[in-house]
Design an enzyme around this catalytic site. Structure first.
Site, PDB file in Angstrom:
ATOM      1  N   ASP A  64      -3.284  -0.015   9.755  1.00  0.00           N
ATOM      2  CA  ASP A  64      -1.894   0.386   9.586  1.00  0.00           C
ATOM      3  C   ASP A  64      -1.681   1.857   9.943  1.00  0.00           C
ATOM      4  OD1 ASP A  64      -1.225  -2.138   8.816  1.00  0.00           O
ATOM      5  OD2 ASP A  64      -1.014  -1.693   6.691  1.00  0.00           O
ATOM      6  N   ASN A 137       7.011   4.438   6.366  1.00  0.00           N
ATOM      7  CA  ASN A 137       6.524   4.072   5.038  1.00  0.00           C
ATOM      8  C   ASN A 137       7.307   4.742   3.914  1.00  0.00           C
ATOM      9  OD1 ASN A 137       4.586   2.245   5.728  1.00  0.00           O
ATOM     10  ND2 ASN A 137       2.836   3.571   5.336  1.00  0.00           N
ATOM     11  N   ALA A 181       1.910   0.991   0.291  1.00  0.00           N
ATOM     12  CA  ALA A 181       1.106   2.172   0.592  1.00  0.00           C
ATOM     13  C   ALA A 181       1.146   3.160  -0.581  1.00  0.00           C
ATOM     14  CB  ALA A 181       1.610   2.794   1.893  1.00  0.00           C
ATOM     15  N   SER A 185       0.314   3.109  -5.072  1.00  0.00           N
ATOM     16  CA  SER A 185      -0.617   3.948  -5.829  1.00  0.00           C
ATOM     17  C   SER A 185       0.097   4.746  -6.910  1.00  0.00           C
ATOM     18  CB  SER A 185      -1.355   4.902  -4.879  1.00  0.00           C
ATOM     19  OG  SER A 185      -0.491   5.906  -4.378  1.00  0.00           O
TER      20      SER A 185
END
Length: 274
Positions: A64, A137, A181, A185
């Site tokens: 990615d 993203n 992504a 987290s």
């Protein structure tokens, strides 16, 4: 027709596949460009990725991260992603099927058909007199550093309405693509690719509201205070420092990324997240 190829840096397997694909395309009479780093490894002429927007198709070979790198230069050109075994939310084609998948798109182009693709949004941040690099993203607005002593005061509004405020490391705004992504987290929600929207996620707030998914055409405004400086980061790469107090507004752009070829299996890719 012109096809541009971007391969994962430092990955010999990606370079070899690029060379195989290059030869097959040239045999079919297709003009081929290869990114400068890969071309140097192969001993052929290379081209800056920033010029790939003029190609008819871009092929990304790697993970990615490679796809994001390719997308920065591709503009509105459709991109087909070849997955070399990483998580691969953006790369639906396996290496054994790469040549066949690319040649299928070439045949469609030559038959006068539109390349098969789906659109995924980009977002961009702006302040007075400045607009940041589009992100596929996420965009993060944060203090000069993470952790103790590095946060900022934030006030988050969605289309002008106050959602949350307080002290935090920062605020992250992600696309559905980016939900898997950095957002993940930071304990943000996973968003299926078929769902349109933006994720608004405070990063380690002292107190605050949970992550929020808003409409894709929403404007998210983040007012930053209580720090000598803050930074706006686009896809973990482009950084712009701003001086609080300031307001940063994030919204979708008019130039989505176009994903060519088959779609990846979202749930299969999730199985590779450990």
């Amino acid at each position: 027709m012109q096809v541009a190829i971007v391969a994962q840096r430092g990955n010999s397997r990606a370079a070899y596949l690029s060379d195989d694909l290059r030869e097959r395309l040239r045999e079919a009479g297709v003009e081929v460009r290869i990114d400068a780093k890969t071309a140097a490894e192969l001993g052929v002429e290379g081209h800056p990725v920033e010029t790939f927007a003029t190609a008819d198709l871009v092929v990304s070979i790697g993970g990615d991260g490679t796809f994001l790198f390719a997308a920065r230069g591709a503009g509105g050109t459709p991109i087909i992603g070849v997955n070399l075994g990483e998580v691969g939310f953006l790369n639906a084609v396996g290496p054994e099927d790469a040549v066949e998948a690319v040649m299928a798109e070439v045949e469609r182009f030559r038959d006068g058909e539109s390349l098969t693709h789906r659109e995924v949004p980009r977002i961009a941040a702006r302040t007075d007199g400045w607009t940041g690099h589009p992100a596929m993203n996420e965009i993060v607005v944060q203090g000069p550093r993470r952790g103790h002593g590095g946060g900022v005061g934030v006030e988050v509004r969605v289309d002008g309405s106050l959602y949350t405020g307080g002290h935090a490391d920062g605020v992250l705004v992600a696309t559905p693509t980016g939900s898997t992504a950095y957002n993940l987290s930071e304990r943000g929600p996973l968003v299926h690719p078929s769902v349109e929207g933006l994720v608004v996620n405070e990063m380690v707030p002292d107190s605050g509201m949970p992550p929020l998914v808003v409409a894709p055409d929403s404007e998210v405004s983040i007012t930053v205070t209580d720090a000598e400086e803050a930074v706006v980061v686009s896809d973990g790469r482009h950084r712009q420092y701003v001086t609080p107090p300031t307001e940063v507004t994030i919204a979708t752009t008019d130039d989505p990324v176009r994903l060519a070829g088959p779609s990846s299996d979202f749930f299969e890719a999730l199985g590779k997240l450990d």
